[in-house]
Motif scaffolding. Structure first.
Motif, mmCIF file in Angstrom:
data_model
loop_
_atom_site.group_PDB
_atom_site.id
_atom_site.type_symbol
_atom_site.label_atom_id
_atom_site.label_comp_id
_atom_site.label_asym_id
_atom_site.label_seq_id
_atom_site.Cartn_x
_atom_site.Cartn_y
_atom_site.Cartn_z
ATOM 1 N N ASP A 72 -0.936 13.324 -17.639
ATOM 2 C CA ASP A 72 -1.721 14.257 -18.432
ATOM 3 C C ASP A 72 -2.232 13.491 -19.654
ATOM 4 O O ASP A 72 -1.488 13.257 -20.597
ATOM 5 N N HIS A 73 -3.506 13.118 -19.610
ATOM 6 C CA HIS A 73 -4.058 12.311 -20.696
ATOM 7 C C HIS A 73 -4.108 13.096 -22.007
ATOM 8 O O HIS A 73 -3.937 12.523 -23.085
ATOM 9 N N ALA A 74 -4.344 14.392 -21.918
ATOM 10 C CA ALA A 74 -4.432 15.210 -23.128
ATOM 11 C C ALA A 74 -3.099 15.248 -23.867
ATOM 12 O O ALA A 74 -3.062 15.315 -25.096
ATOM 13 N N LYS A 75 -1.998 15.194 -23.106
ATOM 14 C CA LYS A 75 -0.661 15.240 -23.706
ATOM 15 C C LYS A 75 -0.028 13.864 -23.807
ATOM 16 O O LYS A 75 1.103 13.741 -24.272
ATOM 17 N N ASN A 76 -0.747 12.845 -23.342
ATOM 18 C CA ASN A 76 -0.204 11.476 -23.362
ATOM 19 C C ASN A 76 1.160 11.421 -22.681
ATOM 20 O O ASN A 76 2.094 10.777 -23.184
#
Length: 118
Positions: A72-76
């Motif tokens: 999840d790139h948004a949540k790293n």
């Protein structure tokens, strides 16, 4: 620098499921691929699964069809969903992040214990 914090390990019976999480912080823009490794007592650390920044995945033969890595790139954050766990999956699981630019550093989490009882 990149910091990795894992969570989600524990004790589970054979056939059970667990989900590991690894949250990255710091210089996250420098991260390329992320993955999970494991090390059982008396054995070398081995690759379990890896996911690139573009979403391509690769798995160790022993976990194919049972483990799923996602990112999840948004949540790293990178996850490892594990199902149909076997006693031989027992190990300390480490999160890894690889730098996308020279000197292509390796970053490691502190590790989380996964124990599968028979």
């Amino acid at each position: 620098q990149v910091q990795l914090v894992e969570s989600g390990g524990g004790l589970v019976q054979a056939g059970g499921s667990l989900r590991l999480s690894c949250a990255a912080s710091g210089s996250i823009f420098s991260i390329g691929s992320m993955g999970w490794y494991r090390q059982a007592p008396g054995k070398e650390r081995e690759l379990v699964a890896v996911v690139t920044s573009g979403g391509s995945t690769n798995y160790a033969y022993s976990v194919k069809g049972r483990f799923t890595i996602s990112r999840d790139h948004a949540k790293n954050t990178v996850y490892l969903q594990m199902i149909s766990l076997k006693p031989e999956d027992t190990a300390v699981y480490y999160c890894n992040a690889k730098g996308s630019r020279w000197p292509f550093l390796d970053y490691w989490g502190q590790g989380t214990q996964v124990t599968v009882s028979s």
